[in-house]
Design an enzyme around this catalytic site. Structure first.
Site, mmCIF file in Angstrom:
data_model
loop_
_atom_site.group_PDB
_atom_site.id
_atom_site.type_symbol
_atom_site.label_atom_id
_atom_site.label_comp_id
_atom_site.label_asym_id
_atom_site.label_seq_id
_atom_site.Cartn_x
_atom_site.Cartn_y
_atom_site.Cartn_z
ATOM 1 C CG LEU A 1 -1.863 -1.243 1.231
ATOM 2 C CD1 LEU A 1 -2.292 -1.630 2.635
ATOM 3 C CD2 LEU A 1 -3.069 -0.938 0.343
ATOM 4 N N PRO A 2 0.266 2.404 -0.368
ATOM 5 C CG PRO A 2 -1.004 3.877 -1.663
ATOM 6 C CD PRO A 2 -1.104 2.611 -0.862
ATOM 7 C CE LYS B 1 5.399 6.410 0.865
ATOM 8 N NZ LYS B 1 5.846 5.012 0.920
ATOM 9 C CE LYS C 1 11.759 1.291 -0.332
ATOM 10 N NZ LYS C 1 12.267 1.043 -1.671
ATOM 11 C CB THR D 1 8.151 2.346 1.758
ATOM 12 O OG1 THR D 1 8.701 1.450 0.803
ATOM 13 C CG2 THR D 1 9.271 3.063 2.507
HETATM 14 P P1 NAD Z 1 0.611 2.462 -6.145
HETATM 15 O O1 NAD Z 1 0.038 3.757 -5.706
HETATM 16 O O2 NAD Z 1 0.863 2.218 -7.590
HETATM 17 O O3 NAD Z 1 -0.298 1.237 -5.611
HETATM 18 C C1 NAD Z 1 -0.932 1.225 -4.369
HETATM 19 C C2 NAD Z 1 -2.227 0.457 -4.511
HETATM 20 O O4 NAD Z 1 -2.862 0.436 -3.222
HETATM 21 C C3 NAD Z 1 -3.220 1.111 -5.489
HETATM 22 O O5 NAD Z 1 -3.676 0.161 -6.428
HETATM 23 C C4 NAD Z 1 -4.343 1.602 -4.591
HETATM 24 O O6 NAD Z 1 -5.611 1.583 -5.212
HETATM 25 C C5 NAD Z 1 -4.247 0.615 -3.440
HETATM 26 N N1 NAD Z 1 -4.878 1.099 -2.215
HETATM 27 C C6 NAD Z 1 -4.790 2.321 -1.630
HETATM 28 N N2 NAD Z 1 -5.515 2.356 -0.505
HETATM 29 C C7 NAD Z 1 -6.093 1.136 -0.382
HETATM 30 C C8 NAD Z 1 -6.963 0.547 0.583
HETATM 31 N N3 NAD Z 1 -7.408 1.250 1.637
HETATM 32 N N4 NAD Z 1 -7.368 -0.717 0.389
HETATM 33 C C9 NAD Z 1 -6.926 -1.429 -0.684
HETATM 34 N N5 NAD Z 1 -6.096 -0.931 -1.621
HETATM 35 C C10 NAD Z 1 -5.684 0.334 -1.465
HETATM 36 O O7 NAD Z 1 1.960 2.289 -5.304
HETATM 37 P P2 NAD Z 1 3.214 1.356 -5.661
HETATM 38 O O8 NAD Z 1 4.126 2.099 -6.554
HETATM 39 O O9 NAD Z 1 2.734 0.008 -6.035
HETATM 40 O O10 NAD Z 1 3.937 1.335 -4.226
HETATM 41 C C11 NAD Z 1 3.395 0.609 -3.126
HETATM 42 C C12 NAD Z 1 4.370 0.710 -1.958
HETATM 43 O O11 NAD Z 1 5.643 0.189 -2.377
HETATM 44 C C13 NAD Z 1 4.635 2.152 -1.491
HETATM 45 O O12 NAD Z 1 4.767 2.182 -0.105
HETATM 46 C C14 NAD Z 1 5.943 2.518 -2.193
HETATM 47 O O13 NAD Z 1 6.650 3.501 -1.458
HETATM 48 C C15 NAD Z 1 6.649 1.168 -2.207
HETATM 49 N N6 NAD Z 1 7.620 0.962 -3.301
HETATM 50 C C16 NAD Z 1 7.308 1.301 -4.597
HETATM 51 C C17 NAD Z 1 8.255 1.086 -5.603
HETATM 52 C C18 NAD Z 1 7.989 1.458 -7.045
HETATM 53 O O14 NAD Z 1 8.948 1.443 -7.864
HETATM 54 N N7 NAD Z 1 6.749 1.770 -7.429
HETATM 55 C C19 NAD Z 1 9.494 0.518 -5.295
HETATM 56 C C20 NAD Z 1 9.756 0.158 -3.972
HETATM 57 C C21 NAD Z 1 8.811 0.379 -2.989
#
Ligand code: NAD
Length: 335
Positions: free
Chosen positions: A102-103, A283, A208, A133
């Protein structure tokens, strides 16, 4: 494999109980739960990272029970063979291993502790792996709450980006009790190539946050360098090639170069779509800032990069990949 009767009965009873308490689980929802099997893995948060990770679990032979607030996200997983639940509680009623991606901290709090959250239906002995994260203190709070429900929560944030998620070569930084690590690793091995046990719950997040602070700084450094070099008349691919065989080499340059067209298959070559959103990077730098304040650590470049990504977030770059720092430094305006 069909589910064994005791588990099916348990799930049906739990779902019925929940339904009576909340009055919102329908018959259709219940039938989804009862179809789930003992080896079903739950997955919540199917965004840029989570959708690939969930698909890799399916590819490795797991049955998936998924939830996301976005229907587009769940449609993608349904097509890949997952069963879609109507809320986190239903995932918890149908799966004893659950991964969340999740975000931010507030989303993790809502998914675990909300009215229809995981803890409202979690089964004894469940393993809850949060790969988002977030703030280490939130992870530690979740672990305490999980203990109260006779289950285990671990933090396992990832490094590697969307292509690494797609190719199941992520690095997982795990904060977990020693005795739970092997069970955690068995599942994470399906989605990554490095699963590192950092220590107790919260230490995965600490590792992280440190990694992403360095990544944030290095991406700005590579962006500045590519901008300066090309304005001096250097060919961008040639400049990147030299940097990658010299002391300036780093992941932001050789694997995720921010200059459009230098590398194929990275966000900079796709108008900075997908990838790791600038708002998410801002964030993470906020988390680093709080951690630095708490530990009285000097992070001058981390603080400056926080300001830069926050300014980008407020200037139309929030949803663009963080490598759009290159465009921002070029002075390109976003609508
Ligand atoms: P994203 O925003 O693409 O995906 C998050 C998903 O969570 C979305 O599909 C959203 O609809 C869902 N969501 C939000 N609130 C929700 C809820 N209450 N119930 C159910 N689903 C819900 O984010 P991401 O890029 O996939 O990143 C996710 C996590 O991983 C973050 O914490 C980010 O910091 C970390 N991260 C991302 C990357 C990257 O390259 N994108 C790399 C490493 C770590």
């Amino acid at each position: 494999m069909l589910c064994r009767r005791p588990l099916r009965n348990f799930i049906a009873t739990a779902a019925k109980h929940w339904s009576q308490q909340n009055g919102v689980v329908t018959r259709r929802d219940l039938s989804v739960s009862t179809r789930c099997m003992s080896d079903t893995v739950g997955f919540i948060g199917l965004g840029n990272m989570g959708n690939h990770m969930a698909k890799n679990l399916i590819n490795k032979g797991h049955k998936l029970l998924v939830f996301d607030v976005s229907q587009t996200a769940t449609d993608g997983l349904r097509t890949a063979g997952a069963v879609v639940a109507s809320c986190p509680a239903e995932v918890a009623a149908g799966a004893k291993s659950i991964v969340t991606m999740l975000p931010e901290s507030q989303h993790v709090d809502a998914v675990y502790c909300g009215e229809k959250g995981i803890f409202s239906q979690v089964q004894d002995g469940s393993l809850l792996i949060d790969s988002s994260t977030i703030d280490p203190a939130t992870s530690q709070g979740m672990a305490l709450a999980a203990k109260g429900h006779n289950c285990v929560y671990v933090d396992a944030p990832v490094s590697g980006g969307v292509n690494a998620a797609r190719d199941s070569v992520l690095t997982f930084m795990v904060g977990s009790p020693d005795e739970s690590f092997e069970r955690v690793k068995a599942l994470l091995d399906c989605m990554g190539k490095n699963v590192v046990h950092c220590g107790a719950v919260g230490t995965g997040q600490a590792a992280k946050i440190c990694n992403n602070m360095l990544l944030a700084i290095s991406m700005i450094g590579v962006s500045e360098t590519m901008n300066l070099g090309t304005r001096l008349g250097l060919d961008p691919k040639m400049l990147a090639k030299i940097l990658n065989m010299s002391s300036g080499r780093c992941w932001s340059c050789d694997t995720y170069n921010p200059y459009p067209g230098v590398l194929e298959g990275v966000p900079s070559s796709n108008n900075y779509q997908g990838g790791f959103g600038t708002a998410l990077m801002a964030k993470d730098l906020g988390l680093a800032q709080s951690a630095a304040t708490g530990t009285k650590s000097a992070i001058p470049l981390g603080s400056l990069s926080h300001q830069i990504y926050r300014t980008m977030t407020n200037s139309g770059y929030a949803k663009k990949d963080f490598s759009s720092a290159f465009k921002f430094l070029q002075g390109e305006e976003q609508s």
